[in-house]
Design a protein around this motif. Sequence first.
Motif, PDB file in Angstrom:
ATOM      1  N   LEU A 262     -57.203  48.758  12.015  1.00  0.00           N
ATOM      2  CA  LEU A 262     -56.736  50.048  12.515  1.00  0.00           C
ATOM      3  C   LEU A 262     -55.230  50.097  12.723  1.00  0.00           C
ATOM      4  O   LEU A 262     -54.664  51.175  12.927  1.00  0.00           O
ATOM      5  N   LEU A 263     -54.563  48.946  12.664  1.00  0.00           N
ATOM      6  CA  LEU A 263     -53.118  48.899  12.902  1.00  0.00           C
ATOM      7  C   LEU A 263     -52.350  49.526  11.748  1.00  0.00           C
ATOM      8  O   LEU A 263     -52.785  49.484  10.591  1.00  0.00           O
ATOM      9  N   PRO A 264     -51.166  50.081  12.017  1.00  0.00           N
ATOM     10  CA  PRO A 264     -50.320  50.575  10.937  1.00  0.00           C
ATOM     11  C   PRO A 264     -49.797  49.421  10.088  1.00  0.00           C
ATOM     12  O   PRO A 264     -49.687  48.283  10.558  1.00  0.00           O
ATOM     13  N   ALA A 265     -49.458  49.717   8.844  1.00  0.00           N
ATOM     14  CA  ALA A 265     -49.019  48.685   7.905  1.00  0.00           C
ATOM     15  C   ALA A 265     -47.807  47.916   8.430  1.00  0.00           C
ATOM     16  O   ALA A 265     -47.671  46.710   8.195  1.00  0.00           O
ATOM     17  N   SER A 266     -46.922  48.594   9.153  1.00  0.00           N
ATOM     18  CA  SER A 266     -45.710  47.929   9.651  1.00  0.00           C
ATOM     19  C   SER A 266     -46.042  46.796  10.602  1.00  0.00           C
ATOM     20  O   SER A 266     -45.367  45.762  10.622  1.00  0.00           O
ATOM     21  N   LEU A 267     -47.082  46.969  11.398  1.00  0.00           N
ATOM     22  CA  LEU A 267     -47.486  45.914  12.325  1.00  0.00           C
ATOM     23  C   LEU A 267     -48.293  44.827  11.614  1.00  0.00           C
ATOM     24  O   LEU A 267     -48.198  43.652  11.960  1.00  0.00           O
TER      25      LEU A 267
ATOM     26  N   ARG B  60     -47.774  43.648   8.783  1.00  0.00           N
ATOM     27  CA  ARG B  60     -46.845  42.748   8.080  1.00  0.00           C
ATOM     28  C   ARG B  60     -46.426  41.571   8.961  1.00  0.00           C
ATOM     29  O   ARG B  60     -45.987  40.524   8.472  1.00  0.00           O
ATOM     30  N   LEU B  61     -46.557  41.733  10.264  1.00  0.00           N
ATOM     31  CA  LEU B  61     -46.127  40.688  11.196  1.00  0.00           C
ATOM     32  C   LEU B  61     -47.145  39.571  11.326  1.00  0.00           C
ATOM     33  O   LEU B  61     -46.847  38.531  11.910  1.00  0.00           O
ATOM     34  N   ARG B  62     -48.341  39.779  10.790  1.00  0.00           N
ATOM     35  CA  ARG B  62     -49.384  38.765  10.927  1.00  0.00           C
ATOM     36  C   ARG B  62     -48.995  37.489  10.204  1.00  0.00           C
ATOM     37  O   ARG B  62     -48.591  37.512   9.032  1.00  0.00           O
ATOM     38  N   ARG B  63     -49.129  36.351  10.862  1.00  0.00           N
ATOM     39  CA  ARG B  63     -48.839  35.057  10.267  1.00  0.00           C
ATOM     40  C   ARG B  63     -50.051  34.592   9.473  1.00  0.00           C
ATOM     41  O   ARG B  63     -51.185  34.723   9.896  1.00  0.00           O
ATOM     42  N   LYS B  64     -49.805  34.029   8.303  1.00  0.00           N
ATOM     43  CA  LYS B  64     -50.891  33.526   7.455  1.00  0.00           C
ATOM     44  C   LYS B  64     -51.364  32.186   7.970  1.00  0.00           C
ATOM     45  O   LYS B  64     -50.585  31.392   8.441  1.00  0.00           O
TER      46      LYS B  64
ATOM     47  N   GLU C 278     -59.170  44.496   5.732  1.00  0.00           N
ATOM     48  CA  GLU C 278     -58.838  45.380   4.625  1.00  0.00           C
ATOM     49  C   GLU C 278     -57.500  44.969   4.017  1.00  0.00           C
ATOM     50  O   GLU C 278     -56.702  44.271   4.640  1.00  0.00           O
ATOM     51  N   GLU C 279     -57.262  45.404   2.777  1.00  0.00           N
ATOM     52  CA  GLU C 279     -56.013  45.054   2.100  1.00  0.00           C
ATOM     53  C   GLU C 279     -54.827  45.622   2.876  1.00  0.00           C
ATOM     54  O   GLU C 279     -54.867  46.748   3.379  1.00  0.00           O
ATOM     55  N   TYR C 280     -53.775  44.811   2.999  1.00  0.00           N
ATOM     56  CA  TYR C 280     -52.571  45.250   3.703  1.00  0.00           C
ATOM     57  C   TYR C 280     -51.383  44.516   3.130  1.00  0.00           C
ATOM     58  O   TYR C 280     -51.534  43.493   2.439  1.00  0.00           O
ATOM     59  N   PRO C 281     -50.158  44.997   3.354  1.00  0.00           N
ATOM     60  CA  PRO C 281     -48.975  44.339   2.797  1.00  0.00           C
ATOM     61  C   PRO C 281     -48.896  42.880   3.238  1.00  0.00           C
ATOM     62  O   PRO C 281     -48.936  42.576   4.422  1.00  0.00           O
ATOM     63  N   GLY C 282     -48.837  41.988   2.281  1.00  0.00           N
ATOM     64  CA  GLY C 282     -48.754  40.573   2.597  1.00  0.00           C
ATOM     65  C   GLY C 282     -50.085  39.921   2.878  1.00  0.00           C
ATOM     66  O   GLY C 282     -50.133  38.759   3.293  1.00  0.00           O
TER      67      GLY C 282
END
Length: 244
Positions: free
Chosen positions: A233-238, A240-244, A137-141
């Motif tokens: 299901l993760l919060p947006a703050s977590l 953001r930590l995902r590496r592309k 799903e869409e998420y920051p970054g």
Amino acid sequence: MKVMVIGGASGIGRALALHYLAQGAQLAVCSRRLAGPGHDWLTLHPQVRSYGFDIADRVALTAAIRHFGIGGLDVLIVTAGQYADAAALAAQPDAGIGIVQANVLGLAQAFDTAATLMREQGHGQLVAVASIAGLLEEYPGGSLYSTSKRAAIGICDAYRKALRPFGIAVTTIVPGYVDTARLRELNGGDAGSKPFLQSEAAAVRRMVGAIGRRDAHCIFPWQLELLARLFNLLPASLKRLRRK
């Protein structure tokens, strides 16, 4: 049986095209690249037609489908697409437009053109190869590639509902990492570090099985599907930590 594979000169598309060729299908292979090493097989079989165009070229795309579709078209498979990571898009922002044109607009135009033919003949099947990335799903970054593949899955869902009354099936294939030459190229020549990597042969077996059964969806491997669902299901703050 008449089968057209858009993006069929390399990777998963080539593997699928070779499968249907071995099954005796009348085959059309479409690609931006039809020349060079590894493409000799396209000229060795009289039942193979080749069309050279970019899926983003609406005029050429439509003309090829209508030309091959004279007399009928049983299955259209779209594997063509573009990929660029965040670094590549930062260096060349125009590449983002290419991703949308290929992965979203090109797919929609191919489906629309083929659907018109299939409605007239009263049968047919549309197939798109998307990506596990499209389940995110869409998420920051979040990446543009993931967004484009999510849109591709949505296009399949919409056409499936619209074409159901006409007996036309739409199959959405959502694979994880498949050990193709293109994936190896993107990873310095070796894709062995990719999680739950599937061999090309194993992936093709899953795909052609789903196409043959006219399944609505074919998502594999289950481990990556589960990870994608959990990530959502993760919060947006977590996220953001995902590496592309």
